[in-house]
Scaffold this motif. Structure first.
Motif, short mmCIF file in Angstrom:
data_model
loop_
_atom_site.label_atom_id
_atom_site.label_comp_id
_atom_site.label_asym_id
_atom_site.label_seq_id
_atom_site.Cartn_x
_atom_site.Cartn_y
_atom_site.Cartn_z
N TRP A 193 52.18 32.74 49.77
CA TRP A 193 51.29 31.66 49.35
C TRP A 193 50.94 31.73 47.86
O TRP A 193 50.23 30.85 47.37
CB TRP A 193 49.99 31.70 50.15
N ASP A 194 51.41 32.76 47.15
CA ASP A 194 51.02 32.87 45.73
C ASP A 194 52.13 32.46 44.77
O ASP A 194 52.01 32.63 43.55
CB ASP A 194 50.53 34.29 45.41
N VAL A 195 53.23 31.91 45.29
CA VAL A 195 54.32 31.46 44.42
C VAL A 195 53.99 30.08 43.86
O VAL A 195 53.09 29.38 44.37
CB VAL A 195 55.66 31.45 45.18
N ALA A 226 47.64 29.42 46.51
CA ALA A 226 47.09 30.66 45.95
C ALA A 226 47.79 31.08 44.66
O ALA A 226 47.59 32.20 44.18
CB ALA A 226 47.17 31.79 46.97
N HIS A 227 48.57 30.21 44.08
CA HIS A 227 49.29 30.55 42.83
C HIS A 227 48.29 30.67 41.68
O HIS A 227 47.61 29.71 41.32
CB HIS A 227 50.33 29.47 42.53
N ASP A 228 48.20 31.86 41.12
CA ASP A 228 47.26 32.13 40.03
C ASP A 228 47.83 33.27 39.19
O ASP A 228 47.46 34.43 39.33
CB ASP A 228 45.88 32.51 40.60
N PRO A 229 48.78 32.96 38.31
CA PRO A 229 49.48 34.01 37.56
C PRO A 229 48.56 34.86 36.67
O PRO A 229 48.80 36.05 36.49
CB PRO A 229 50.51 33.24 36.73
N GLU A 230 47.48 34.26 36.16
CA GLU A 230 46.57 35.03 35.31
C GLU A 230 45.83 36.10 36.13
O GLU A 230 45.74 37.27 35.73
CB GLU A 230 45.57 34.11 34.63
N ALA A 231 45.31 35.71 37.29
CA ALA A 231 44.61 36.68 38.14
C ALA A 231 45.58 37.72 38.69
O ALA A 231 45.23 38.90 38.83
CB ALA A 231 43.90 35.96 39.29
N LEU A 232 46.82 37.29 38.99
CA LEU A 232 47.83 38.25 39.44
C LEU A 232 48.09 39.29 38.36
O LEU A 232 48.17 40.49 38.64
CB LEU A 232 49.12 37.51 39.80
N ALA A 233 48.21 38.84 37.13
CA ALA A 233 48.47 39.76 36.03
C ALA A 233 47.34 40.77 35.87
O ALA A 233 47.57 41.95 35.61
CB ALA A 233 48.69 38.98 34.73
N GLU A 234 46.10 40.31 36.04
CA GLU A 234 44.98 41.23 35.93
C GLU A 234 44.99 42.25 37.07
O GLU A 234 44.69 43.44 36.88
CB GLU A 234 43.66 40.45 35.91
#
Length: 413
Positions: free
Chosen positions: A350-352, A357-365
């Motif tokens: 669901w994060d792609v 849920a895609h949120d590349p900034e929060a994923l990076a953190e």
């Protein structure tokens, strides 16, 4: 064991004499044998039981007078629970019982949960309770294969409604004792935490290769009860290795969701030194019951209703960092080896891009925090891939193969 099975019947015979004898009679009519155990404190049964309350307390070096004089009903029943669970384990080890059934309200259920946990996986354990499935029962009190039935109309006295429940329970425990196929005691088992294959693919990539290597593979659904079951078995040293690849139950615990597996989640395997491979799957979501109002703090976040039971909302970047620290803290307490595999491109379907849920900034953190906190004695592998990519599973297998080769993972139980 013989074709005729023996069931241990446990309860307070001073207050539930009729009900317990009714269950025993039902089991005997099915062709079974019964051993009765009285866990009363104050009163006495109408007729002697096979194991008296005096024998229950004696099993832990105490007397019934010590329970009576404890000055507190909770402490008194804890004495009885300790003695009863000790006897359960002893009776099974001696080959005298093939399963157990216990009856109770809150007092009897509290004791019954300890008795069930004293018996290994594959030994039928059945609890007839007026609080079955209630939030009063903490997840970490449950044994991995416990069976429960709600005891409708069972608080006081035998009646037609509770007979319907009790007769079913008698048939269920005796049928389970006849039908059970106990786990192979010699085959090494890997416990794996995941969610459904539509969200996480690694169990599809890993299961058959692990079977080909000689393991039995048990995949636990990380929605609270699954993690509870894994934790219960890990406490028994049941696993050759544990794949803690999904961490949502820890996040749920941190933010107060009921979808958790108890405060001790992700500790038992490490405490026993069982090898652990971990990963951050679903470490960016909070789960809650769909049938309840969305908690106010999550109402402005991306939200996914999985079905009419379970829904998920996204964690903030700060919450993801906090979760990473908590996961690291739990893993760092391990007395055995821990390897953390960190995919940097995503941790569930669901994060792609294009998904809610895609949120590349929060994923990076989140990835940045895991890089910081997964330090010695934890071994860290960082992969430029999504957790659903084959490369992730290949890395997990690489670690397993290395641990097999150097003897870290034992191929015999």
């Amino acid at each position: 064991m013989s074709a005729i099975k023996t069931i241990l019947v446990i309860g307070t015979y001073d207050t539930k004499d009729q009900e317990l004898n009714y269950v025993a009679d039902c089991i005997k009519k099915l062709g079974g044998n019964v051993i009765s155990m009285d866990v009363s404190v104050l009163g006495d049964p109408s007729q002697p039981t096979d194991i008296s309350k005096h024998e229950v307390t004696a099993a832990i070096g105490k007397t019934i007078d010590e329970a009576v004089n404890a000055g507190d009903e909770n402490l008194a029943m804890q004495i009885m629970a300790s003695g009863a669970s000790t006897l359960c384990a002893r009776l099974y080890a001696e080959g005298r019982i093939d399963g157990m059934i216990a009856l109770g309200g809150t007092m009897g259920t509290d004791l019954a949960l300890d008795c069930a946990r004293a018996l290994p996986m594959g030994v039928p354990k059945y609890v007839v309770s007026t609080i079955a499935f209630s939030p009063l029962i903490a997840p970490d009190r449950l044994s991995a294969d416990i069976q429960m039935i709600l005891w409708a109309g069972g608080l006081y006295g035998l009646n037609d409604i509770c007979k319907a429940t009790l007769s079913q329970a008698a048939g269920a425990i005796y049928g389970a004792a006849l039908a059970v196929e106990p786990p192979d005691p010699d085959r090494p088992v890997i416990g794996m935490v995941s969610f459904g294959s539509s969200a996480l693919h690694y169990m599809i990539h890993l299961r058959q290769p692990l079977i080909d290597r000689g393991f039995s593979v048990a995949v636990f659904h990380g929605t609270g009860m699954g993690g509870m079951a894994l934790e219960s078995l890990a406490e028994q040293g049941y696993f050759a290795a544990v794949l803690e690849l999904a961490v949502a139950e820890i996040g749920n615990l941190m933010v107060g969701s009921v979808v958790n597996a108890g405060a001790n989640r992700m500790t038992a395997a490490g405490r026993l030194g069982t090898p652990i491979i971990a990963a951050p799957a679903f470490g960016d979501m909070i789960d809650f019951a769909t049938w309840q109002p969305v908690p106010e703090r999550f109402r402005d976040r991306p939200y996914h209703a999985h079905n009419r039971l379970l829904a998920s909302a996204s964690l903030t970047a700060d919450e993801r960092r906090e979760l990473a620290r908590e996961v690291a803290h739990r893993l760092q307490q391990s007395s055995g080896p821990v390897h953390f595999v960190l995919p940097t491109q995503g941790i569930h379907a669901w994060d792609v891009e294009g998904m809610p849920a895609h949120d590349p900034e929060a994923l990076a953190e989140m990835v940045d925090e895991y890089r910081k906190v997964m330090v010695d004695p934890i071994e860290l592998s960082v992969l430029d891939c999504h957790i659903n990519d084959l490369a992730f599973s290949e890395k997990v297998l690489e670690v397993i193969d290395r641990w097999i080769a150097d003897g870290t993972i034992k191929m015999t139980r």
